[in-house]
Design a protein around this motif. Structure first.
Motif, PDB file in Angstrom:
ATOM      1  N   ILE A 125      -8.780   8.133 -21.056  1.00 27.44           N
ATOM      2  CA  ILE A 125      -8.959   6.848 -20.378  1.00 27.44           C
ATOM      3  C   ILE A 125      -7.840   6.732 -19.339  1.00 27.44           C
ATOM      4  O   ILE A 125      -6.660   6.607 -19.681  1.00 27.44           O
ATOM      5  N   PHE A 126      -8.220   6.853 -18.068  1.00 23.90           N
ATOM      6  CA  PHE A 126      -7.266   6.757 -16.965  1.00 23.90           C
ATOM      7  C   PHE A 126      -7.055   5.288 -16.623  1.00 23.90           C
ATOM      8  O   PHE A 126      -8.019   4.545 -16.421  1.00 23.90           O
ATOM      9  N   SER A 127      -5.799   4.868 -16.526  1.00 27.32           N
ATOM     10  CA  SER A 127      -5.474   3.496 -16.122  1.00 27.32           C
ATOM     11  C   SER A 127      -4.633   3.555 -14.851  1.00 27.32           C
ATOM     12  O   SER A 127      -3.677   4.334 -14.775  1.00 27.32           O
ATOM     13  N   GLY A 128      -4.997   2.730 -13.884  1.00 30.77           N
ATOM     14  CA  GLY A 128      -4.194   2.738 -12.669  1.00 30.77           C
ATOM     15  C   GLY A 128      -4.827   1.985 -11.530  1.00 30.77           C
ATOM     16  O   GLY A 128      -5.821   1.260 -11.697  1.00 30.77           O
ATOM     17  N   LEU A 129      -4.243   2.169 -10.363  1.00 29.63           N
ATOM     18  CA  LEU A 129      -4.659   1.483  -9.148  1.00 29.63           C
ATOM     19  C   LEU A 129      -5.453   2.447  -8.280  1.00 29.63           C
ATOM     20  O   LEU A 129      -4.942   3.484  -7.866  1.00 29.63           O
ATOM     21  N   PHE A 130      -6.718   2.111  -8.038  1.00 32.62           N
ATOM     22  CA  PHE A 130      -7.583   2.923  -7.202  1.00 32.62           C
ATOM     23  C   PHE A 130      -7.687   2.280  -5.816  1.00 32.62           C
ATOM     24  O   PHE A 130      -7.813   1.066  -5.699  1.00 32.62           O
ATOM     25  N   TYR A 131      -7.672   3.124  -4.775  1.00 34.71           N
ATOM     26  CA  TYR A 131      -7.932   2.590  -3.447  1.00 34.71           C
ATOM     27  C   TYR A 131      -8.457   3.668  -2.519  1.00 34.71           C
ATOM     28  O   TYR A 131      -8.268   4.859  -2.740  1.00 34.71           O
ATOM     29  N   VAL A 132      -9.175   3.203  -1.500  1.00 36.42           N
ATOM     30  CA  VAL A 132      -9.765   4.076  -0.495  1.00 36.42           C
ATOM     31  C   VAL A 132      -9.259   3.632   0.864  1.00 36.42           C
ATOM     32  O   VAL A 132      -9.216   2.435   1.160  1.00 36.42           O
ATOM     33  N   ILE A 133      -8.863   4.608   1.692  1.00 35.29           N
ATOM     34  CA  ILE A 133      -8.390   4.303   3.040  1.00 35.29           C
ATOM     35  C   ILE A 133      -9.182   5.151   4.028  1.00 35.29           C
ATOM     36  O   ILE A 133      -9.229   6.375   3.902  1.00 35.29           O
ATOM     37  N   ASP A 134      -9.810   4.502   5.000  1.00 32.86           N
ATOM     38  CA  ASP A 134     -10.512   5.205   6.079  1.00 32.86           C
ATOM     39  C   ASP A 134      -9.654   5.145   7.340  1.00 32.86           C
ATOM     40  O   ASP A 134      -9.184   4.068   7.732  1.00 32.86           O
ATOM     41  N   GLN A 135      -9.497   6.288   7.965  1.00 34.64           N
ATOM     42  CA  GLN A 135      -8.738   6.346   9.206  1.00 34.64           C
ATOM     43  C   GLN A 135      -9.478   7.205  10.220  1.00 34.64           C
ATOM     44  O   GLN A 135     -10.082   8.220   9.858  1.00 34.64           O
ATOM     45  N   LYS A 136      -9.439   6.795  11.475  1.00 35.34           N
ATOM     46  CA  LYS A 136      -9.945   7.626  12.565  1.00 35.34           C
ATOM     47  C   LYS A 136      -8.728   8.186  13.290  1.00 35.34           C
ATOM     48  O   LYS A 136      -7.963   7.436  13.892  1.00 35.34           O
ATOM     49  N   VAL A 137      -8.551   9.481  13.190  1.00 37.92           N
ATOM     50  CA  VAL A 137      -7.301  10.101  13.619  1.00 37.92           C
ATOM     51  C   VAL A 137      -7.535  10.994  14.835  1.00 37.92           C
ATOM     52  O   VAL A 137      -8.395  11.886  14.794  1.00 37.92           O
ATOM     53  N   PRO A 138      -6.798  10.774  15.930  1.00 36.88           N
ATOM     54  CA  PRO A 138      -6.911  11.673  17.089  1.00 36.88           C
ATOM     55  C   PRO A 138      -6.082  12.939  16.884  1.00 36.88           C
ATOM     56  O   PRO A 138      -5.218  12.994  16.002  1.00 36.88           O
ATOM     57  N   ILE A 139      -6.353  13.955  17.688  1.00 36.73           N
ATOM     58  CA  ILE A 139      -5.519  15.155  17.662  1.00 36.73           C
ATOM     59  C   ILE A 139      -4.092  14.768  18.009  1.00 36.73           C
ATOM     60  O   ILE A 139      -3.850  14.023  18.968  1.00 36.73           O
ATOM     61  N   ASP A 140      -3.142  15.260  17.237  1.00 37.32           N
ATOM     62  CA  ASP A 140      -1.733  14.951  17.478  1.00 37.32           C
ATOM     63  C   ASP A 140      -1.090  15.993  18.385  1.00 37.32           C
ATOM     64  O   ASP A 140      -0.519  15.677  19.417  1.00 37.32           O
ATOM     65  N   LYS A 141      -1.182  17.273  17.982  1.00 35.00           N
ATOM     66  CA  LYS A 141      -0.558  18.348  18.770  1.00 35.00           C
ATOM     67  C   LYS A 141      -1.466  19.572  18.765  1.00 35.00           C
ATOM     68  O   LYS A 141      -2.222  19.811  17.828  1.00 35.00           O
ATOM     69  N   VAL A 142      -1.360  20.347  19.849  1.00 39.22           N
ATOM     70  CA  VAL A 142      -2.093  21.597  19.981  1.00 39.22           C
ATOM     71  C   VAL A 142      -1.104  22.681  20.386  1.00 39.22           C
ATOM     72  O   VAL A 142      -0.316  22.501  21.314  1.00 39.22           O
ATOM     73  N   TYR A 143      -1.130  23.798  19.640  1.00 36.36           N
ATOM     74  CA  TYR A 143      -0.207  24.890  19.927  1.00 36.36           C
ATOM     75  C   TYR A 143      -0.975  26.182  20.161  1.00 36.36           C
ATOM     76  O   TYR A 143      -2.081  26.377  19.640  1.00 36.36           O
ATOM     77  N   ARG A 144      -0.359  27.083  20.941  1.00 26.22           N
ATOM     78  CA  ARG A 144      -0.911  28.416  21.151  1.00 26.22           C
ATOM     79  C   ARG A 144       0.208  29.439  20.939  1.00 26.22           C
ATOM     80  O   ARG A 144       1.309  29.283  21.457  1.00 26.22           O
TER      81      ARG A 144
END
Length: 207
Positions: A125-144
């Motif tokens: 029996i798991f007890s705790g705080l459940f939550y869901v987070i939706d995020q729309k994330v842009p590209i942060d960095k691009v490397y070559r």
């Protein structure tokens, strides 16, 4: 040579400029364990008792019969996959819940250390705080990565917050496209230690 390049340079193989991240997280506050009744009366080891009373996301408590390695309660929960009730939780909503999970298949059970050795767990029996987070994330960095005029690999990094700490999700590929990998790290580049389930959705956009 490592160089940072523009987002347009990798659009051809990535095909997306943003990524939707759904984080499903459970902060465990406690757990009740039912051991295999066929083993009779057994005493749980003190270390296991203490870990169950004050669990953390990364403290090993259980022993996986499938892999043979110790796992945390958090890992055991995430291994179950998305649950039906999670579809009813709105992004950002938090719920304190007690959820019972029965392990019917002996081969996929977890075990707990006792005075007679590891004993199968038939229910948690798991007890705790459940939550869901939706995020729309842009590209942060691009490397070559280049050697002379030859491109060896390219890397795209998305930076986001998993509800506890900043993280980076990184996509790597070789120039010929034969190798492609995804990795999650903490903001400082170290391997992520807190187990988090990620559901990723990519929006294809015209360059």
């Amino acid at each position: 040579m490592l160089e940072e390049v523009s987002r347009a340079d990798v659009y051809e193989w990535m095909g997306a400029e943003t990524m939707e991240v759904r984080l499903r997280t459970f902060q465990i506050s406690g757990a009740s364990i039912s051991l295999d009744p066929d083993c009779g009366h057994v005493e749980i080891h003190q270390n296991a008792k203490a870990a169950l009373e004050t669990p953390t996301d990364d403290t090993p408590v259980l022993l996986s019969k499938q892999s043979g390695r110790p796992v945390s309660l958090h890992e055991a929960w995430l291994a179950l996959g998305p649950q039906p009730f999670e579809l009813q939780i709105l992004s950002g909503e938090r719920r304190n819940l007690d959820l019972a999970v029965a392990f019917m298949n002996p081969a996929t059970r977890y075990q707990l250390e006792t005075d007679i050795g590891p004993v199968d767990i038939v229910k948690i029996i798991f007890s705790g705080l459940f939550y869901v987070i939706d995020q729309k994330v842009p590209i942060d960095k691009v490397y070559r990565y280049q050697q002379g005029d030859t491109t060896l690999s390219e890397r795209i990094t998305f930076a986001f917050d998993n509800g506890t700490t900043p993280m980076n999700l990184t996509f790597d590929r070789t120039e010929d496209g034969r190798l492609f990998s995804v990795s999650a790290t903490s903001d400082d580049g170290s391997p992520a230690t807190t187990p988090v389930a990620l559901e990723l959705v990519f929006d294809k956009q015209e360059p």
